[in-house]
Motif scaffolding. Structure first.
Motif, PDB file in Angstrom:
ATOM      1  N   GLN A 127       0.723  -1.140   0.203  1.00 27.76           N
ATOM      2  CA  GLN A 127      -0.081  -0.076  -0.036  1.00 27.76           C
ATOM      3  C   GLN A 127       0.702   1.290  -0.041  1.00 27.76           C
ATOM      4  O   GLN A 127       1.789   1.318   0.610  1.00 27.76           O
ATOM      5  CB  GLN A 127      -0.909   0.176   1.281  1.00 27.76           C
ATOM      6  CG  GLN A 127      -1.692  -1.075   1.403  1.00 27.76           C
ATOM      7  CD  GLN A 127      -2.369  -1.610   0.066  1.00 27.76           C
ATOM      8  OE1 GLN A 127      -3.245  -0.774  -0.463  1.00 27.76           O
ATOM      9  NE2 GLN A 127      -2.594  -2.832  -0.419  1.00 27.76           N
ATOM     10  N   LYS A 128       0.475   2.185  -0.603  1.00 27.93           N
ATOM     11  CA  LYS A 128       1.199   3.625  -0.651  1.00 27.93           C
ATOM     12  C   LYS A 128       0.897   4.577   0.434  1.00 27.93           C
ATOM     13  O   LYS A 128       1.714   5.458   0.488  1.00 27.93           O
ATOM     14  CB  LYS A 128       0.958   4.181  -2.104  1.00 27.93           C
ATOM     15  CG  LYS A 128       1.130   3.373  -3.353  1.00 27.93           C
ATOM     16  CD  LYS A 128       0.834   4.167  -4.585  1.00 27.93           C
ATOM     17  CE  LYS A 128       1.603   3.247  -5.816  1.00 27.93           C
ATOM     18  NZ  LYS A 128       1.195   3.922  -7.103  1.00 27.93           N
ATOM     19  N   SER A 129      -0.108   4.193   1.245  1.00 26.69           N
ATOM     20  CA  SER A 129      -0.525   5.130   2.301  1.00 26.69           C
ATOM     21  C   SER A 129      -0.848   4.555   3.372  1.00 26.69           C
ATOM     22  O   SER A 129      -0.950   2.996   3.412  1.00 26.69           O
ATOM     23  CB  SER A 129      -1.622   6.028   1.744  1.00 26.69           C
ATOM     24  OG  SER A 129      -2.666   5.187   1.708  1.00 26.69           O
ATOM     25  N   SER A 130      -0.562   5.137   4.591  1.00 25.78           N
ATOM     26  CA  SER A 130      -0.883   4.691   5.930  1.00 25.78           C
ATOM     27  C   SER A 130      -2.591   4.267   6.038  1.00 25.78           C
ATOM     28  O   SER A 130      -2.948   3.166   6.346  1.00 25.78           O
ATOM     29  CB  SER A 130      -0.462   5.341   6.827  1.00 25.78           C
ATOM     30  OG  SER A 130       0.684   5.671   6.990  1.00 25.78           O
ATOM     31  N   VAL A 173       0.673  -2.094  14.165  1.00 28.01           N
ATOM     32  CA  VAL A 173      -0.201  -1.022  13.866  1.00 28.01           C
ATOM     33  C   VAL A 173       0.075   0.070  14.092  1.00 28.01           C
ATOM     34  O   VAL A 173      -0.184   1.119  13.309  1.00 28.01           O
ATOM     35  CB  VAL A 173      -1.460  -1.718  14.472  1.00 28.01           C
ATOM     36  CG1 VAL A 173      -2.655  -0.748  14.396  1.00 28.01           C
ATOM     37  CG2 VAL A 173      -2.216  -2.976  13.820  1.00 28.01           C
ATOM     38  N   GLU A 174       0.580   0.293  15.453  1.00 25.18           N
ATOM     39  CA  GLU A 174       1.109   1.791  15.959  1.00 25.18           C
ATOM     40  C   GLU A 174       2.048   2.324  14.940  1.00 25.18           C
ATOM     41  O   GLU A 174       1.768   3.631  14.679  1.00 25.18           O
ATOM     42  CB  GLU A 174       1.781   1.686  17.262  1.00 25.18           C
ATOM     43  CG  GLU A 174       2.122   2.788  17.873  1.00 25.18           C
ATOM     44  CD  GLU A 174       2.735   2.735  19.367  1.00 25.18           C
ATOM     45  OE1 GLU A 174       3.530   3.477  19.646  1.00 25.18           O
ATOM     46  OE2 GLU A 174       2.356   1.519  19.891  1.00 25.18           O
ATOM     47  N   GLY A 234       1.357   7.708   9.260  1.00 25.67           N
ATOM     48  CA  GLY A 234       0.388   8.299   9.001  1.00 25.67           C
ATOM     49  C   GLY A 234       0.085   9.808   9.355  1.00 25.67           C
ATOM     50  O   GLY A 234      -0.253  10.851   8.851  1.00 25.67           O
ATOM     51  N   ILE A 235       0.670   9.823  10.660  1.00 31.74           N
ATOM     52  CA  ILE A 235       0.537  11.229  11.357  1.00 31.74           C
ATOM     53  C   ILE A 235       1.606  11.888  10.898  1.00 31.74           C
ATOM     54  O   ILE A 235       1.457  13.251  10.387  1.00 31.74           O
ATOM     55  CB  ILE A 235       0.828  11.100  12.926  1.00 31.74           C
ATOM     56  CG1 ILE A 235      -0.653  10.331  13.551  1.00 31.74           C
ATOM     57  CG2 ILE A 235       0.936  12.658  13.520  1.00 31.74           C
ATOM     58  CD1 ILE A 235      -0.275   9.990  14.986  1.00 31.74           C
ATOM     59  N   ASN A 250      -3.310   9.804  19.554  1.00 32.23           N
ATOM     60  CA  ASN A 250      -2.609   8.959  20.426  1.00 32.23           C
ATOM     61  C   ASN A 250      -2.219   7.655  19.831  1.00 32.23           C
ATOM     62  O   ASN A 250      -3.284   6.898  19.527  1.00 32.23           O
ATOM     63  CB  ASN A 250      -3.132   8.782  21.847  1.00 32.23           C
ATOM     64  CG  ASN A 250      -1.983   8.308  22.569  1.00 32.23           C
ATOM     65  OD1 ASN A 250      -1.657   7.148  22.432  1.00 32.23           O
ATOM     66  ND2 ASN A 250      -1.668   8.435  23.947  1.00 32.23           N
ATOM     67  N   PRO A 251      -0.980   7.461  19.086  1.00 33.12           N
ATOM     68  CA  PRO A 251      -0.832   6.299  18.223  1.00 33.12           C
ATOM     69  C   PRO A 251      -1.290   4.849  19.114  1.00 33.12           C
ATOM     70  O   PRO A 251      -1.534   3.933  18.504  1.00 33.12           O
ATOM     71  CB  PRO A 251       0.463   6.147  17.859  1.00 33.12           C
ATOM     72  CG  PRO A 251       1.011   7.664  18.064  1.00 33.12           C
ATOM     73  CD  PRO A 251       0.079   8.152  19.164  1.00 33.12           C
ATOM     74  N   LYS A 252      -1.036   4.944  20.183  1.00 33.48           N
ATOM     75  CA  LYS A 252      -0.934   3.580  21.189  1.00 33.48           C
ATOM     76  C   LYS A 252      -2.503   3.366  21.248  1.00 33.48           C
ATOM     77  O   LYS A 252      -2.963   2.189  21.300  1.00 33.48           O
ATOM     78  CB  LYS A 252      -0.222   3.783  22.483  1.00 33.48           C
ATOM     79  CG  LYS A 252       1.184   3.562  22.314  1.00 33.48           C
ATOM     80  CD  LYS A 252       1.811   3.487  23.768  1.00 33.48           C
ATOM     81  CE  LYS A 252       3.397   3.428  23.751  1.00 33.48           C
ATOM     82  NZ  LYS A 252       3.766   2.369  23.110  1.00 33.48           N
ATOM     83  N   ILE A 253      -3.179   4.410  21.752  1.00 31.63           N
ATOM     84  CA  ILE A 253      -4.779   4.075  22.008  1.00 31.63           C
ATOM     85  C   ILE A 253      -5.437   3.987  20.655  1.00 31.63           C
ATOM     86  O   ILE A 253      -6.220   3.065  20.538  1.00 31.63           O
ATOM     87  CB  ILE A 253      -5.370   5.658  22.613  1.00 31.63           C
ATOM     88  CG1 ILE A 253      -4.648   5.636  23.821  1.00 31.63           C
ATOM     89  CG2 ILE A 253      -6.731   5.553  22.630  1.00 31.63           C
ATOM     90  CD1 ILE A 253      -4.908   7.011  24.713  1.00 31.63           C
TER      91      ILE A 253
END
Length: 199
Positions: free
Chosen positions: A78-81, A134-135, A141-142, A151-154
């Motif tokens: 995939q090219k994007s998050s 996943v994080e 992506g951010i 918050n990436p973890k949440i």
């Protein structure tokens, strides 16, 4: 014995154990059941594993490595998050339709983990690694300004908990709703909340 042959034999044992657990559960199954399902000799299986518990702990590693390879290949294309996370949901749905056996066993592993520290640690490692996987997609992506400053973890935990909803489809009759439809709907809802509106 050649390493590739050893690996094939171990994979045959673990795939058989997964089938046995699906049909009989952990406590209801025996090494003899695995022997019968694998069509290998008892001596051959005990050459690789000393006990039923050792076999099923190895099943967790086998299952994780198999799906890590599948998910990694799909996501990396995939090219994007956003596309990567969407593909993650779609791949789980596709794998469930292709082979539900690993998903059917997951609730059993959860149950065993509540009472057995070795299984709990093994499952915890799987979840930790998957959440980190996943994080990192979310972090990227951010950084690329695809996602809001969440918050990436949440956010990764939220995604995983919703992906786990797919296992409901292995337990109950869901003819009115397909797993793929569930995954598409829930992923669109969550990812739209994460995505920056560029309109």
């Amino acid at each position: 014995m050649d390493k590739s042959i050893k690996d094939q034999k171990k994979e045959q044992i673990l795939a058989s154990a997964l089938t046995v657990m699906t049909n009989k559960g952990y406590f209801g199954s025996t090494m003899d059941d695995i022997v019968e399902e694998s069509q290998m000799s008892k001596g051959a299986i005990y050459h690789y594993f000393k006990s039923k518990k050792e076999v099923y702990l190895a099943v967790i590693d086998y299952w994780e490595k198999k799906y890590t390879a599948i998910l990694g290949e799909e996501v990396n294309q995939q090219k994007s998050s956003l596309g990567a996370l969407k593909k993650l949901f779609q791949t789980f749905a596709k794998q469930l339709e292709k082979d539900p056996t690993p998903f059917q066993c997951l609730s059993t592993f959860w149950s065993i983990s509540r009472h057995d520290e070795d299984f709990r640690k093994s499952m915890q490692k799987v979840y930790n690694r998957f959440q980190k996987f996943v994080e990192l997609i979310i972090v990227k992506g951010i950084e690329n300004k695809e996602f809001k400053k969440i918050n990436p973890k949440i956010a990764s935990l939220s995604l995983i908990l919703n992906i786990e909803g797919i296992f409901w489809f292995t337990l109950y009759d869901t003819k009115s709703v397909k797993a793929s439809s569930y995954m598409n709907t829930i992923s669109d809802s969550i990812l739209n909340a994460y995505t920056i509106d560029k309109g």
